[in-house]
Design an enzyme around this catalytic site. Sequence first.
Site, PDB file in Angstrom:
ATOM      1  CD  GLU A  28     -11.882  -5.357 -14.569  1.00  0.00           C
ATOM      2  OE1 GLU A  28     -12.019  -5.817 -15.692  1.00  0.00           O
ATOM      3  OE2 GLU A  28     -11.817  -4.130 -14.338  1.00  0.00           O
ATOM      4  N   PRO A  29      -9.877  -6.498  -8.842  1.00  0.00           N
ATOM      5  CG  PRO A  29      -9.577  -7.961  -7.052  1.00  0.00           C
ATOM      6  CD  PRO A  29     -10.344  -7.794  -8.339  1.00  0.00           C
ATOM      7  N   GLY A  30      -6.955  -4.596  -8.097  1.00  0.00           N
ATOM      8  CA  GLY A  30      -5.534  -4.466  -8.387  1.00  0.00           C
ATOM      9  C   GLY A  30      -4.811  -4.017  -7.122  1.00  0.00           C
ATOM     10  NE  ARG A  31      -4.608   2.238  -5.539  1.00  0.00           N
ATOM     11  CZ  ARG A  31      -3.570   2.927  -6.029  1.00  0.00           C
ATOM     12  NH1 ARG A  31      -2.443   2.974  -5.353  1.00  0.00           N
ATOM     13  NH2 ARG A  31      -3.660   3.571  -7.184  1.00  0.00           N
TER      14      ARG A  31
ATOM     15  CE1 TYR B 227      -2.221   0.558 -11.084  1.00  0.00           C
ATOM     16  CE2 TYR B 227      -2.846   0.407  -8.775  1.00  0.00           C
ATOM     17  CZ  TYR B 227      -3.161   0.257 -10.110  1.00  0.00           C
ATOM     18  OH  TYR B 227      -4.390  -0.206 -10.468  1.00  0.00           O
TER      19      TYR B 227
ATOM     20  CB  CYS C 275      17.496  16.059 -10.806  1.00  0.00           C
ATOM     21  SG  CYS C 275      19.153  15.436 -10.597  1.00  0.00           S
ATOM     22  CD  GLU C 276      11.811  16.611 -11.623  1.00  0.00           C
ATOM     23  OE1 GLU C 276      11.113  17.580 -11.258  1.00  0.00           O
ATOM     24  OE2 GLU C 276      12.312  16.506 -12.750  1.00  0.00           O
TER      25      GLU C 276
ATOM     26  N   GLY D 202     -10.805  -1.185  -7.634  1.00  0.00           N
ATOM     27  CA  GLY D 202     -10.811   0.143  -7.035  1.00  0.00           C
ATOM     28  C   GLY D 202     -10.771   0.234  -5.527  1.00  0.00           C
TER      29      GLY D 202
HETATM   30  C1  LIG Z   1     -10.489  -1.133 -15.854  1.00  0.00           C
HETATM   31  C2  LIG Z   1      -9.778  -1.252 -14.567  1.00  0.00           C
HETATM   32  N1  LIG Z   1     -10.026  -2.329 -13.794  1.00  0.00           N
HETATM   33  C3  LIG Z   1      -9.395  -2.483 -12.622  1.00  0.00           C
HETATM   34  C4  LIG Z   1      -8.463  -1.574 -12.176  1.00  0.00           C
HETATM   35  C5  LIG Z   1      -7.792  -1.805 -10.864  1.00  0.00           C
HETATM   36  O1  LIG Z   1      -8.050  -0.813  -9.976  1.00  0.00           O
HETATM   37  P1  LIG Z   1      -7.407  -0.872  -8.524  1.00  0.00           P
HETATM   38  O2  LIG Z   1      -5.969  -1.105  -8.699  1.00  0.00           O
HETATM   39  O3  LIG Z   1      -7.715   0.426  -7.922  1.00  0.00           O
HETATM   40  O4  LIG Z   1      -8.095  -2.017  -7.828  1.00  0.00           O
HETATM   41  C6  LIG Z   1      -8.191  -0.444 -12.937  1.00  0.00           C
HETATM   42  C7  LIG Z   1      -7.223   0.553 -12.461  1.00  0.00           C
HETATM   43  O5  LIG Z   1      -7.066   1.610 -12.901  1.00  0.00           O
HETATM   44  C8  LIG Z   1      -8.865  -0.281 -14.168  1.00  0.00           C
HETATM   45  O6  LIG Z   1      -8.624   0.771 -14.946  1.00  0.00           O
END
Ligand SMILES: Cc1ncc(COP(=O)(O)O)c(C=O)c1O
Length: 419
Positions: free
Chosen positions: A279-282, A377, A348-349, A241
Amino acid sequence: MAGLLSLFPAGSALADDGTLVVGGCRADDLVAEFGTPVLVVDEQALRSRAREYADELTVRWANSRVVFASKAFPCTAVQRVMVEEGLGLDVAGGGEILTALKAGVDPGLVVLHGNAKSDEEIALAVEHGIGLVVVDNSDDVDRLEATVPDGQTQDVLVRIIPGVTADTHAHVLTGHEGSKFGLVPADAEPLIIRIERSSRLRMRGLHVHVGSQILEVEPFAESVAPVARLGDFPVYDLGGGLGARYTWADNPPAVGDYLDSLIGAAREHLPSEAEIIIEPGRSMVCESATTIYRVTTVKHGTITFVAVDGGMGDNLEVALFEQRFEAGIVGRFDGPDPERVTVVGRHCESGDVLVDGVDLSRPEVGDLLAVPATGAYCFTMSNNYNGNRRIPVVFARDGLARLVVRRETWDDLSARDVD
Ligand SMILES: Cc1ncc(COP(=O)(O)O)c(C=O)c1O
């Protein structure tokens, strides 16, 4: 505009003629080889960020691990980088399980999420020995119990709604009361007891995730106590997050500051021998990638519209949660006569806007336009709207570029037609 370069991965530069250089590769050379639009990933930046996360977590909590939230950039090559850097993978669906395995992950280091997992996905997880399945609801437990063979057990976590909100867009909030993800503590308690009594499931711990693109540290820390109140477990997955820097107005916490806060709360509330997962993603991938477009139209009027050959087909972040991006004309980041324009896509939006208000120097048809911080994303939600061919992904490193995902072909667009 002087700040624009600072939004590209560390080490990005302007060549003598002003052309953007990412991962040691000139933007015009990349375009000559791979066309536009193209999503360019600075591989070294990706690896550095993965190491930073792993190192900063380990020094604060030795019994810990980082799993990359694949959903932020679910491309096998990106997952493979994370695996090579020693990270596990968080997956949210059957396809992500399969690409994670293709990327060479140890299945024991995979964490499966989903608020509506199908029978097929549960079966895939069990069949491939996925390390942890995060139970979102009692139907997950029904499905797991029906799937795990006699004599075998599946390790699970239970996802808890901590009742914490954060200052981010409502569409990416997940930890608030009323969230569709997980269970409030009162509802989680009986499910935990049920799992503890199950002969096929092993209750390992709890999971919490507050939301995405969070630019303050407090909500992460606040999410720990509600989870801790449910009792002592061997594993706590504290989610992802952390926000990323999309514009020069963004000032996301450093990974170390975020972890000071999160692990500080863990020290206060969680058993000291527990394993902590994040669990970092973004924030892991966002700033490592850049999208390069070709300007196709410049329309002067009340508003000057600069239209490019991509848009919401390769970047849904703007339409989905109003994320602001920045942009610059390649070769003229600091060029003369900057004009305030709206950069729009080809779809087309009216909502197909890439940057609503940015200063560009003398934009012309044929120019290349670079948008930084497109690693999170964008690949994930790329789509075929208006017959769009999804764009390629190129890794750039030390001046060498390699294609890791090819551009879709016209034939790909009808490949699923059966009549
Ligand atoms: C369960 C869970 N873990 C981790 C993430 C990754 O979040 P972020 O990309 O904001 O770090 C998400 C994103 O929605 C999630 O749903």
